[in-house]
Design a protein around this motif. Structure first.
Motif, PDB file in Angstrom:
ATOM      1  N   ARG A  24      12.337   6.354 -18.308  1.00 55.96           N
ATOM      2  CA  ARG A  24      12.775   5.859 -17.010  1.00 55.96           C
ATOM      3  C   ARG A  24      12.497   6.896 -15.911  1.00 55.96           C
ATOM      4  NH1 ARG A  24      16.287   2.061 -14.784  1.00 55.96           N
ATOM      5  NH2 ARG A  24      16.192   2.355 -12.517  1.00 55.96           N
ATOM      6  N   ASP A  28      10.023   6.602 -12.654  1.00 56.92           N
ATOM      7  CA  ASP A  28      10.530   6.803 -11.301  1.00 56.92           C
ATOM      8  C   ASP A  28       9.851   7.967 -10.580  1.00 56.92           C
ATOM      9  OD1 ASP A  28      12.225   4.676 -11.604  1.00 56.92           O
ATOM     10  OD2 ASP A  28      14.016   5.881 -11.998  1.00 56.92           O
ATOM     11  N   TRP A  30       9.319  11.260 -11.759  1.00 55.62           N
ATOM     12  CA  TRP A  30       9.692  12.628 -12.104  1.00 55.62           C
ATOM     13  C   TRP A  30       8.611  13.269 -12.976  1.00 55.62           C
ATOM     14  CZ3 TRP A  30      14.781  15.037 -11.587  1.00 55.62           C
ATOM     15  CH2 TRP A  30      15.709  14.263 -10.881  1.00 55.62           C
ATOM     16  N   VAL A 199      21.044   6.705 -14.679  1.00 50.94           N
ATOM     17  CA  VAL A 199      20.303   6.672 -13.409  1.00 50.94           C
ATOM     18  C   VAL A 199      21.273   6.741 -12.236  1.00 50.94           C
ATOM     19  CG1 VAL A 199      18.892   5.210 -11.905  1.00 50.94           C
ATOM     20  CG2 VAL A 199      18.279   5.472 -14.320  1.00 50.94           C
ATOM     21  N   ARG A 203      21.879   9.761  -9.258  1.00 53.65           N
ATOM     22  CA  ARG A 203      21.906   9.466  -7.828  1.00 53.65           C
ATOM     23  C   ARG A 203      23.206   9.929  -7.159  1.00 53.65           C
ATOM     24  NH1 ARG A 203      21.131   4.481  -8.294  1.00 53.65           N
ATOM     25  NH2 ARG A 203      23.211   3.676  -7.895  1.00 53.65           N
TER      26      ARG A 203
END
Length: 229
Positions: A24, A28, A30, A199, A203
């Protein structure tokens, strides 16, 4: 907001939550370095893998090298974990559980967090368990090591906050991985659901997250009745 690529280190990502979360983060945008005792199947330019056990004497050096290759670290996720039912003929197996689940995390913190302090920013996320509230006669090493992990990370969160470093402890109940053992696994969540929780943690950087909520309430209630008298 800086446009530079974010850098993450994932410890314990050969399968399960660690592997899914690695994928994931890569999706995204990274850059990720993974460390685990077995290789995984990820093969993309923004990912590097280091095969090492968190109990190995050279683990801190391998971890430091992985961070240097990334050019720093913005996020470190400790997802390594083991747990076996107690066998009184093999108590060293319970010792090994503490060495992986607790001391592996402590050694990771000792290598990663000073770099975050020097940078004035960073986020350490440790995956613990709702078992940290339980006294388990079936798996005392697992419950005890997770209790130590949660306590350690929660204790670190306050002094590090003033240095720009966030610490998040995520306490999961049953997640649909090989670690979910036993004939009864109430309120088990999927790996995808666990990843979405992580996730959100990246954040918002909370200090503590316990999921699923109903399972957290249940284990808190059960802990009162399972303590030896």
């Amino acid at each position: 907001m800086t446009d530079r690529v974010r850098r993450a280190v994932l410890v314990g990502n050969s399968d399960g939550i660690g592997l899914a979360f690695t994928r994931r983060l890569l999706a995204d945008g990274w850059r990720v370095a993974g460390l685990s005792r077995r290789d995984n199947v990820i093969n993309v330019p923004t990912y590097t893998h280091h095969t090492v056990d968190v109990t190995a004497p050279d683990y801190p050096e391998v971890l430091a090298k992985a961070i240097d290759e990334l050019g720093g670290v913005d996020l470190c996720v400790f997802a390594a974990g083991v747990g076996e039912p107690i066998d009184l003929a093999d108590l060293p197996a319970q010792t090994h559980t503490f060495e992986v689940n607790l001391m592996g995390a402590v050694r990771t913190v000792a290598t990663v967090v000073p770099r975050m302090i020097d940078a004035g920013e960073g986020h350490f996320l440790g995956i613990s368990s709702l078992a940290d509230r339980m006294v388990s006669s079936g798996s005392p090493g697992y419950a005890g090591s997770k209790a130590g992990l949660s306590s350690y990370l929660l204790g670190l969160s306050r002094p590090l906050r003033d240095r720009g470093v966030s610490v998040t402890t995520v306490r999961f109940g049953f997640v649909d991985t090989k670690m979910a053992k036993g004939p009864v696994r109430p309120l088990m969540i999927s790996v995808d659901r666990a990843v979405e929780i992580l996730v959100r943690c990246v954040r918002t950087r909370p200090v503590l997250v316990s999921r699923p909520r109903r399972m957290a309430l249940l284990t808190s209630a059960l802990a009162t009745f399972t303590r030896p008298r």
